[in-house]
Design an enzyme around this catalytic site. Structure first.
Site, mmCIF file in Angstrom:
data_model
loop_
_atom_site.group_PDB
_atom_site.id
_atom_site.type_symbol
_atom_site.label_atom_id
_atom_site.label_comp_id
_atom_site.label_asym_id
_atom_site.label_seq_id
_atom_site.Cartn_x
_atom_site.Cartn_y
_atom_site.Cartn_z
ATOM 1 N N GLU A 59 40.743 21.435 36.044
ATOM 2 C CA GLU A 59 41.142 22.893 36.349
ATOM 3 C C GLU A 59 41.618 23.621 35.168
ATOM 4 O O GLU A 59 41.015 24.774 35.057
ATOM 5 C CB GLU A 59 41.916 22.789 37.716
ATOM 6 C CG GLU A 59 42.125 23.973 38.233
ATOM 7 C CD GLU A 59 43.619 24.180 38.566
ATOM 8 O OE1 GLU A 59 44.216 25.200 37.865
ATOM 9 O OE2 GLU A 59 44.307 23.527 39.565
ATOM 10 N N LYS A 93 43.562 50.723 46.297
ATOM 11 C CA LYS A 93 44.098 51.368 47.412
ATOM 12 C C LYS A 93 44.630 50.154 48.098
ATOM 13 O O LYS A 93 44.071 49.051 48.353
ATOM 14 C CB LYS A 93 42.969 51.833 48.203
ATOM 15 C CG LYS A 93 42.327 52.974 47.547
ATOM 16 C CD LYS A 93 42.512 54.114 48.721
ATOM 17 C CE LYS A 93 42.211 55.869 47.988
ATOM 18 N NZ LYS A 93 41.075 55.674 47.012
HETATM 19 ZN ZN LIG Z 1 48.244 23.593 37.053
#
Ligand SMILES: [Zn+2]
Length: 1021
Positions: free
Chosen positions: A105, A890
């Site tokens: 990751e 917003k």
């Molecule tokens: Zn990490």
């Protein structure tokens, strides 16, 4: 409370189960140029169940390669976003290389074949008002970003490469292991992480749940090398093996219409390979007969006391339309009259309780009851378990009740109907996860709607909650020295024993208690959802509608969200609340005792979506209510009535005082970077009672003194408030008058003198100064630093110059200090604002000494001189526009708008239209302005540089015997020594030895001027 979620980073999804498509009608004709051969199924907007007020358009696709894609078109969005969920998490790590999924990751961010630059993706996002993140859990890896709406295409192209052709370059791989290692170091002394891993490590050793998911240098480098692995090869293998299109769910939100979004997405992601993998599933439970029936005693780092009961239950995701786990969690976690918590509190054994289903992974789940323990509670663990079973027996005797199911279902339906619009980035991330497990037409509603009452499912789960099927953990400092085992990854000391058969038998036959019963019907459930009459005089910002000697009130009727919700906040100023550490302690104790006493009553309101809060501040106390406006004023009135007639229960007094004392002591075990932030505040603020001072004076607090203190606190007050939302001017005034009236009549409150409405100010650092303040942290392995470059008072022009400077440096700061130099996992640059004064702050948590890190930060800031000087006008304008987009985004939720207004009132700056005011100034800023700002305030030779550096040096013993830890420590020392020259020659700092003496020599900044003309506002009343 009803248990909902746990650790944020590894947060597992509440529900996980794949249900294949139902009633799929292909709608190919709706799309234009997309290659239809790339699409297997398509669901149109009309087929997707959505919330009543939801004006976004949706389309769901399944691509030919098996990837599920959810498209969201929102023409008015001010941010676009995408998220990809991959159905693989750290439970799929190779046994020999824990942490590989998580490491993968991290690595996907660092370069792909098409965009080889390590920081290309984050740089692109940063230049276009975007941001990104990702997380790895047991069975999911989830990546997400947002970006200015014009740049979705460019961002998506970079993002898609993660799943097509990542590089995993050798050099980045080698370096990024340090970031993972530092991330793990950060968690090592954190009790939540330690206990989470201990529960995993004590599961069946051959089950994937047993694994260690974060990984560290030892598992990813040292040991994997010894075992003959090349971690880069393993990363490539892992990606090839599991990143299969049919395990991926993608969600895209953009301003384009659905056809345009399809055209953008389908060709890009159709290229992801489909390996036709089956979704990982674990049919065996990680707690087998060996692991159940155990009692585990754990020594924590902080002085905490907890009792956790866990049962193994089957995966309930298929039953989401009944959600039996929710039904039982609602009851076991209930805090009203007759609840388990109420009785445990009455006996003085616990203060809080969380109960309910907890996700495991596909195939298995847990059911938990977690309580904290008082000193006495720790001596009554068996009795607490007995009461828990007596509660479960009561549930069995009563049987499932349709009215309770209906009440939960009504609340869920109400939440879905009136839900706030989500922020794009959290929305896409959540949906991409949900998309993995539900029919595509129910993706938006599956977590809200329970439609099928099936009592047999409730009974089925209830029947699993048996004494012989539970595990128990008791966590307390008391067990120090009595444990004989150490958890492998965190070094948690523990002891484990089989629960004797007699005890199991005792719990199996413990019957019921007459103190425990089902909850009463919830009177707080709102019935009126009408919007109130519109005010004739509309205003885009809050208006002052009352100003008396005692109270000032701001009011804003909502015209944007049009939801039946309202918010009110009242600051009750009293100089007594923070007079000295003794009074500060008494104010905290009063607030906590009050909330504790009101809990049983307020719980029903809370589950019906109405919440009150009560806090002590440096200026007094703050009382707020929020939620469905229907019964909000009733809640406020009841809270106030109870507040002015409040009497302290002496038994609860002892318990709360002990709890508060522990929380003060536990501050020592907080993260080094939190210490750095805290000590910066200690040095910079005019007055801040330190944790130490508060702790010292806590022994002076007595029940008698506290009883005397409460009426004194209320004797003189000034109120400033805001009422916002689905309310009228009249009803807002009535709320304020009710508050004022009750205070005046019931406790004789009188007005505070205007001169007593003091605000604390910030120390003014002298030109050219360089101060260092040093502290140690004996708990964590890492050290940390915060450098604060004080710029001065908040004003429109400096606000924008500072924000623009931060916008420009934040990505390179991360890229240089974290990705390239690998100083540590936590690398942050941003703005510190306090008491109307602001400056640049850089925070790093590192295993290298603060002095060394300080040199690297200075070197980085110095390099910004060239960056700014050489910056092309075009690039400068990119940053201006990125910052404008961010600032003009917003608020998506009413609570955000309310928080913005509240902070303007609390800071007394009253710049309610701040975003527009500041952005229009921002557009006039030139490159030269910014360069001059840098030269004047930040550069090393800057004439108006005001630098304070707070060093938190770790004095924690480095663990022995663990190969990895020793290696790391040794490597760290040499690196630091080798680099000490490289760190550059820093100017000689003045060491702050005595904070009080330091402050005596310093001036104070004036308070920020109100942005609006208060006199004019007054004259309009
Ligand atoms: Zn990490």
């Amino acid at each position: 409370m009803l248990f909902r979620n746990f650790l944020t980073v590894f947060a597992s999804k509440r529900l996980t189960k794949l249900v294949t498509f139902t009633s799929v009608i292909p709608r190919y004709q709706a799309m234009s140029t997309v290659n239809q051969a790339q699409i297997k199924h398509c669901l149109s907007n009309d087929e997707i169940v959505k919330s009543e007020g939801d004006d976004r358009e949706y389309r769901a696709l399944e691509l030919t390669n098996g990837m599920r894609v959810f498209l969201i078109s929102d023409p008015n969005t001010d941010k676009s976003s995408a998220a990809m969920d991959v159905y693989v998490g750290h439970m799929k790590d190779p046994k020999d290389i824990p942490g590989l999924a998580h490491f993968c990751e991290h690595m996907l961010f660092l370069g792909t074949k098409k965009y080889p630059e390590e920081n290309e993706y984050t740089k692109f996002l940063n230049e276009h008002a975007g941001a990104s993140n990702a997380f790895t859990s047991n069975e999911h890896t989830n990546y997400f970003f947002d970006v200015g709406p014009e740049y979705l295409n460019g961002a998506l192209d970079r993002f898609a490469q993660f799943f097509l052709e990542p590089l995993f370059t050798a050099t980045a791989t080698e370096r990024e292991i340090n970031a993972v290692n530092s991330e793990n170091d950060k968690n090592l002394q954190n009790d939540s992480w330690r206990i989470y891993q201990l529960e995993k490590s004590l599961s069946n050793p051959s089950h994937d749940y047993n694994k260690f998911g974060t990984g560290n240098k030892h598992t990813l480098e040292t040991r994997s090398k010894q075992l003959g692995y090349d971690v880069r090869e393993e990363l490539l293998k892992f990606h090839d093996q599991y990143y299969s299109a049919n395990l991926m769910s993608l969600t895209i939100l953009g301003k384009e219409n659905l056809d345009q979004l399809s055209e953008m997405v389908v060709p890009l992601f159709s290229g992801v390979d489909n390996l036709d993998l089956s979704i990982p599933e674990w049919t065996e439970h990680p707690y087998g007969p060996e692991q159940l029936g155990n009692m585990c005693y754990v020594t924590p780092v902080k002085d905490i006391r907890n009792l956790n009961i866990t049962w193994s239950i089957p995966d309930l995701h298929n039953y989401y339309k009944t959600n039996p786990g929710h039904y039982l969690g609602h009851l076991i976690g209930h805090e009203g009259k007759g609840s388990l918590l109420s009785e445990l509190k009455a006996r003085g054994w616990v203060n809080t309780l969380a109960g309910g289903q907890q996700a495991g992974a596909r195939g298995f789940m847990f059911f938990i009851v977690n309580v904290d323990l008082t000193e006495e509670g720790l001596e009554h663990v068996d009795d607490i378990i007995t009461l828990t079973y007596q509660y479960l027996n009561m549930l069995k005797n009563e049987g499932p009740r349709e009215w309770i199911f209906k009440e939960c279902a009504d609340l869920g339906r109400m939440q879905f109907r009136f839900k706030d619009k989500e922020r794009p980035r959290s929305y896409t991330s959540a949906i991409s996860g949900i998309l993995q497990d539900y029919p595509m037409n129910e993706v938006l509603c599956a977590h809200y709607l329970q439609t099928d009452y099936k009592p047999e499912l409730i009974t089925m789960v209830l029947d699993k909650l048996l004494p012989s099927k539970m595990r128990v953990s008791v966590i307390a400092k008391k067990f120090e020295g009595q444990t004989d085992k150490k958890e492998e990854w965190y070094g948690t000391d523990y002891n484990i024993k089989k629960i004797p058969d007699e005890k199991i038998k005792m719990w199996e036959t413990c019957g019921v208690s007459d103190k425990l019963s089902l909850p009463e019907i919830n009177e707080f459930i709102p019935t009126n959802f009408e919007l109130v009459p519109r005010e004739t005089e509309q205003s885009s910002v809050p208006r002052m509608i009352k100003d008396s000697g005692m109270a000032r009130l701001w009011f804003k009727q909502d015209n944007t969200f049009k939801l039946p919700k309202a918010f009110a906040n009242f600051e009750l100023t009293s100089p007594l609340a923070y007079l000295d550490p003794l009074h500060a302690n008494m104010a905290v104790m009063f607030v906590q005792l009050f909330k504790d006493a009101l809990n049983e009553y307020a719980y029903n309101a809370e589950i019906a979506g109405l919440k009150y809060n009560f806090n002590s501040t440096a200026y007094g106390v703050a009382l707020s209510v929020k939620g469905y406006n229907d019964k909000l004023d009733v809640l406020l009135m009841r809270v106030l009535e109870k507040m002015v007639t409040f009497e302290i229960d002496p038994k609860r007094y002892d318990i709360i005082k002990e709890l508060y004392g522990r929380s003060l002591r536990n501050f020592d075990a907080e993260q080094p970077h939190q210490h750095a932030v805290y000590f910066t505040n200690v040095v910079m603020s005019e007055q801040l009672w330190t944790q130490e001072e508060l702790l010292d004076s806590l022994q002076e607090v007595s029940l008698e003194k506290l009883k005397l203190f409460i009426p004194q606190l209320f004797s003189k007050m000034y109120i400033e408030g805001l009422v916002y939302g689905n309310v009228t001017r009249k009803s807002s005034l009535a709320m304020c008058e009710m508050l004022e009236g009750i205070l005046r009549e019931k406790v004789g409150t009188r007005e505070l003198l205007p001169s007593q409405r003091r605000r604390l100010r910030e120390i003014q650092l002298p030109d050219g100064c360089y101060y260092v303040y040093q502290k140690t942290n004996g708990v964590h392995k890492s050290s940390s630093i915060e450098i604060y470059y004080q710029v001065g008072q908040q004003k429109t022009n400096t606000n924008m110059l500072l924000e623009l400077f931060v916008q420009i440096i934040s990505e390179p700061c991360f890229n240089v200090l974290r990705t390239k130099e690998q100083l540590g996992y936590i690398v942050f640059s941003g703005i510190r604002r306090q008491s109307g004064v602001q400056g640049l702050r850089v925070i790093v948590q590192s295993d290298k000494p603060p002095q060394y890190v300080e040199g690297r930060i200075e070197a980085f800031l110095d390099s910004m001189k060239e960056t700014l000087k050489d910056m092309k006008e075009e690039e400068f304008q990119k940053h201006v526009s990125a910052l404008s987009i961010k600032r003009l985004e917003k608020p998506k939720k009413m609570s955000t708008e309310y928080a913005n207004y509240t902070s303007e009132i609390v800071s007394q700056q009253y710049n309610f239209d701040r975003d527009n005011v500041e952005v229009s100034f921002l557009k006039t800023v030139t490159k030269d302005d910014l360069f001059n700002f840098y030269q004047d305030n930040i550069a090393e030779s800057a004439p108006r540089r005001h630098k304070l550096s707070v060093h938190i040096l770790s004095t924690a013993p480095k663990p022995q015997g663990d190969g990895d830890a020793t290696d790391t420590a040794a490597a760290t020392d040499t690196t630091a020594a080798d680099n000490s020259e490289e760190a550059g020659t820093l100017l000689q700092p003045t060491i702050v030895e005595d904070v009080n003496a330091f402050k005596r020599d310093m001036g104070l900044f004036p308070l920020a001027k109100p942005y609006i003309d208060l006199q004019k506002a007054l004259s309009k009343l």
